[in-house]
Design an enzyme around this catalytic site. Structure first.
Site, PDB file in Angstrom:
ATOM      1  N   ARG A  91       4.694   9.829  -0.986  1.00  0.00           N
ATOM      2  CA  ARG A  91       3.266   9.001  -0.440  1.00  0.00           C
ATOM      3  C   ARG A  91       2.396   9.376  -1.512  1.00  0.00           C
ATOM      4  NH1 ARG A  91       5.800   6.250   2.445  1.00  0.00           N
ATOM      5  NH2 ARG A  91       5.689   6.038   4.546  1.00  0.00           N
ATOM      6  N   HIS A 129       7.357   0.958  -6.128  1.00  0.00           N
ATOM      7  CA  HIS A 129       7.703   1.186  -4.552  1.00  0.00           C
ATOM      8  C   HIS A 129       9.052   0.802  -4.263  1.00  0.00           C
ATOM      9  CE1 HIS A 129       6.099   2.557  -0.324  1.00  0.00           C
ATOM     10  NE2 HIS A 129       7.387   2.933  -0.529  1.00  0.00           N
TER      11      HIS A 129
END
Lengths: 311, 311
Positions: B226, B274
């Site tokens: 994250r 991502h």
């Protein structure tokens, strides 16, 4: 009378190997006289050999029991007609581990499409998710110790791995092919192809224009085996017309690769300087010592070369 | 009366998931009415949820039995006080496999020093053989499903793997650390550090200036976890002064990463968009269907979130 082992490799190798060899002999409690210049060639029991040294005529070594090669590749010695004793190849743990790391790394690099992200960042977020390894076909030509180890590592990462070898072989988790038809099948089904064949008259220029044309559009070729397995001009032509997507090469017909060679500047070629697999002196010395112990105990040598086959 | 499952995620997700969910329900012979707009909120049994949609108040769903998250990360929903039923996370095989492939690939890339060969070829043969993986220390922060799978894959390649988690855990082939002292130990002993922690108030900005300074000179940071785990300014400062060698980042505080963000242009940062781990609709749909089956059969749900802990 102690066993005499002659070190027949270049000056630089002696500096790397003398200490590890003496340590490995001591570990195994072997009384070995390690020398580069024996008083009488007839007294030499074992030759520790790497190519590039002055020794080409084994005739004077009339008491020789075996030649223990420091390298995995034996193409520089296997056809020497003056050599009439068993020849053992190097199968070094460090060599296998290094090869698995290099091959797995470059297969994952191409699989994930890393290059664009590493070299050509332009601030544009392109959310292109790569397929899973289970949907990527990797072909391995050559299922010797190195090919098997790489195939196992890639299969463990879920790649769909196919292998090819001269004679039929079967391994868990790998689809095996053999013979000329099997080669054509595997080439046609390899998104990424890894060359780990020994160099023999049969494998020289194996990847020629015709066989490269069998590979899928955009396929990637990875060669950590031997430069002579590939017809360089055919490879450049296949890359230029976009049939092959990329070639990552660690070995070359001439090493160091000359600065003017077109591989260096080609946008679809990555050159690595013969680093995929390098014999590590200590683990190599342990294998040499083990083979000398076996020879003296009358046990079979490890990793003997079949000289008719050439590897 | 059939079971009612409401799909509460954006339009784009519906296009991706409707078919796989219906197929997965059929596979398990579940009679599920799958809807985006239930006639009466009180009739909804299960909520299939991804963040970013309009739903923030679960109060009207008085008959709800569970919320089944489409994502692994639950930070967008875990603190929602209107949610008073069990919350299950996504643990998708494809998600784990993709993460293992991305992490293993980028660890090997940094281990082998590929970037110079991929991007900066100048015709000079530099025979710098990388160390073996057995001599390279990789630290993994977070030993959940993803961290464990990555640690196992890296240990299988002989990397010296250390892991850190909040509470003590033990796994074969991995040195485990926990607590604040354990974190300092592992940071100091990681040539390559991989962040796979969940985002919680305790892990936000965990990698701040002080902790980054504990890492060895030239160490590499890899973040597929994250974005908020790292203090971005502290990371840029550590890279600028050369204390860290490189950062490879797949997740960011703001996604897509804005074109003007200094990460894009920084020579020691690699941005990937991502892609390390993405839920695959079919395998995700199968887990959703399995949890609905369990709920209806009165069996315990898979992958329940501990809401006090936050993951």
């Amino acid at each position: 009378m102690s066993t005499v082992a002659m070190f027949a490799a270049g000056e630089e190798r002696w500096a790397q190997y003398e200490r590890p060899l003496r340590d490995a002999f001591a570990e195994k409690r072997l009384e070995v006289e390690l020398t580069r210049a024996p008083g009488d060639p007839a007294e030499v029991d074992y030759m520790i050999f790497a190519p590039g040294g002055p020794l080409t005529d084994f005739t004077p070594f009339t008491g020789l029991k075996a030649v223990l090669n420091l390298w995995a590749g034996v193409e520089d010695i296997v056809d020497n007609e003056t050599l009439r004793v068993p020849l053992a190849r190097m199968v070094d743990e460090g060599l296998t581990e290094g090869m698995v790391e290099w091959v797995t790394g470059h297969v994952l690099r191409h699989h994930l499409g890393m290059d664009a992200q590493i070299c050509r960042q332009d601030g544009v977020w392109r959310h292109n998710v790569p397929p899973l390894a289970r949907d990527r076909a990797v072909g391995i030509l050559g299922l010797g110790a190195l090919g098997q180890a790489c195939a196992a590592a890639l299969a463990a990462l879920n790649f769909r791995v196919g292998g090819w070898s001269r004679s039929p072989k079967a391994f868990d988790g790998i689809t095996s092919h053999h013979g000329e038809d099997g080669l054509a099948e595997l080439l046609a089904d390899s998104d990424i192809l890894v060359l780990l064949l020994p160099l023999t008259p049969q494998t020289e220029n194996l990847l020629d224009a015709q066989r490269l044309a069998l590979m899928p559009e955009g396929a990637v070729l990875i060669n950590p085996g031997r430069g002579q397995l590939i017809d360089d001009d055919a490879l450049l032509a296949a890359l230029d017309r976009g049939h092959l997507g990329h070639a990552t090469l660690d070995v070359f017909r001439e090493e160091p690769l000359p600065a003017a060679h077109p591989f260096w500047a080609h946008p679809r070629v990555t050159v690595t300087p013969h680093i995929a697999s390098e014999t590590r002196p200590m683990s190599a010395a342990r294998l040499i010592a083990e083979n000398i112990r076996r020879g003296e105990a009358g046990e079979p040598f490890l990793h003997l070369v079949d000289r008719a086959r050439g590897y």
